[in-house]
Design an enzyme around this catalytic site. Structure first.
Site, PDB file in Angstrom:
ATOM      1  CG  HIS A  48      -1.980  -1.043   1.163  1.00  0.00           C
ATOM      2  ND1 HIS A  48      -3.028  -1.022   0.274  1.00  0.00           N
ATOM      3  CD2 HIS A  48      -2.149  -2.173   1.896  1.00  0.00           C
ATOM      4  CE1 HIS A  48      -3.795  -2.077   0.459  1.00  0.00           C
ATOM      5  NE2 HIS A  48      -3.278  -2.793   1.435  1.00  0.00           N
ATOM      6  CD  GLN A 151      -1.483  -9.028   5.338  1.00  0.00           C
ATOM      7  OE1 GLN A 151      -0.431  -8.715   4.792  1.00  0.00           O
ATOM      8  NE2 GLN A 151      -2.285  -8.125   5.863  1.00  0.00           N
ATOM      9  CD  GLU A 153      -4.522  -9.368   2.953  1.00  0.00           C
ATOM     10  OE1 GLU A 153      -4.754  -8.295   3.534  1.00  0.00           O
ATOM     11  OE2 GLU A 153      -3.620  -9.495   2.108  1.00  0.00           O
ATOM     12  CG  ASP A 179      -7.889  -6.174   2.947  1.00  0.00           C
ATOM     13  OD1 ASP A 179      -8.765  -5.415   2.487  1.00  0.00           O
ATOM     14  OD2 ASP A 179      -6.676  -5.997   2.766  1.00  0.00           O
TER      15      ASP A 179
END
Length: 259
Positions: A48, A151, A153, A179
Site C-alpha cells: 500500500h 497474510q 486476510e 480485509d
C-alpha cells in the site's frame, strides 16, 4: 548475512515480539527512531505504501548495526518484489492475500535458495555486507534465517488455512483484520473473530507463530493470552496522529476549562 534473525529466535522461545508497519516515512532514520521506541521489528509496506525499491533498500541497509529487524510487505508474488529487498538485507517478507497452498509453494520457491527454491544468488550485495562469503554456507544460512510471513486476510484464506499451513517453511500466519472483515461482508463481527481464532488454533497445532496488525492494546493483550505472539501494533502514521490528537485535545480541553 552476518547476524541471526532475533525475531525468529524469540518466536521459537514462544516470546511476544512487537513492531509496526511503515507506510509513509522514507528517511533511513526511521529504523533508529523505531528502535529507540523499543520496537523489535518494522515492516516496510510496499503493498500500500509508495516506496520505491531504492528507498526501501536505503531503510533496510540503515538497520545494519542496530537491534531492530527490518521486514518488507511485498506487493505481490513476483520475483523482483522478493529479490531486491532480500538482497538489500531484509530479514523476512510478509506476503499479502495468501489463499491457497499453491501460492505458498510459489512463495517458498522465490524466497529460498536452491535446493529449497530458485532465489537468484548475487553475493556482493548489502545482505552480505558486500563481502563474498562461501556460497554454500551463505545460502544455507539465509534459507534458515529469512522469515516468511503469509497474510491471511480473506475468507478463502481462512477456509484453506489447514492446507496453507501444511506447506513447510512458513514462520508466521499473519492476520489482516480489515480485509478479513471486508471479505466476510462486514457482517457479524463474531464471524470474523471465529476466523481469527481458527488461525490461532491451526498455528498452535502446526507449531507456526501467529500474528496480526492492530492498534487496540486491549485486543492485542487478549490475543496474546490466546497464544498469538507477533504483533504489528500500529503504523508510523497512526502513531503520530493518535499521539498528537490525544495531546492537543487534552491541552485544548484544559485551556477551555481554565477560562
Amino acid at each position: 548475512m552476518d547476524r541471526t534473525n532475533r525475531i525468529k529466535s524469540e518466536l521459537s522461545r514462544d516470546n511476544v515480539v512487537c513492531g509496526c508497519m511503515v507506510g509513509e516515512v522514507r528517511t533511513p532514520a526511521i529504523s533508529m527512531i523505531l528502535e529507540s521506541a523499543g520496537l523489535d521489528f518494522f515492516i516496510i509496506d510496499m503493498e500500500h505504501g509508495s516506496f520505491t525499491h531504492e528507498t526501501a533498500n536505503d531503510i533496510i541497509v540503515s538497520c545494519r548495526g542496530l537491534n531492530i529487524v527490518p521486514f518488507v510487505r511485498v506487493p505481490g508474488i513476483h520475483r523482483e518484489s522478493f529479490q531486491k529487498p532480500l538482497d538489500a538485507g531484509a530479514m523476512g517478507l510478509l506476503v499479502p492475500r495468501i489463499e491457497t497452498a499453491e501460492q505458498v509453494e510459489k512463495v517458498i520457491d522465490l524466497i529460498r535458495y536452491a535446493p529449497l527454491g530458485s532465489r537468484g544468488l548475487s553475493l556482493r550485495r548489502a545482505h552480505s555486507g558486500f563481502n563474498k562469503p562461501d556460497p554454500v554456507q551463505f545460502t544455507a544460512q539465509s534459507n534458515s534465517n529469512v522469515m516468511l510471513m503469509v497474510q491471511i486476510e480473506t475468507k478463502q484464506g481462512v477456509e484453506n488455512i489447514e492446507a496453507i499451513s501444511n506447506v513447510e517453511g512458513i514462520d508466521v500466519l499473519f492476520v489482516g483484520p480489515s480485509d478479513l472483515a471486508l471479505s466476510y461482508g462486514n457482517g457479524d463481527p463474531a464471524q470474523v473473530e471465529r476466523a481469527i481464532e481458527r488461525v490461532i488454533q491451526v498455528g498452535k497445532t502446526k507449531g507456526i507463530a501467529t500474528g496480526i496488525h492492530h492498534s487496540s492494546l486491549p485486543y492485542i493483550s487478549r490475543l496474546a493470552v490466546e497464544g498469538m505472539r507477533f504483533f504489528s501494533v500500529n503504523t508510523e502514521v497512526g502513531a503520530i496522529i493518535s499521539t498528537f490528537t490525544n495531546m492537543t485535545a487534552s491541552i485544548r480541553s484544559g485551556t477551555t476549562t481554565g477560562k
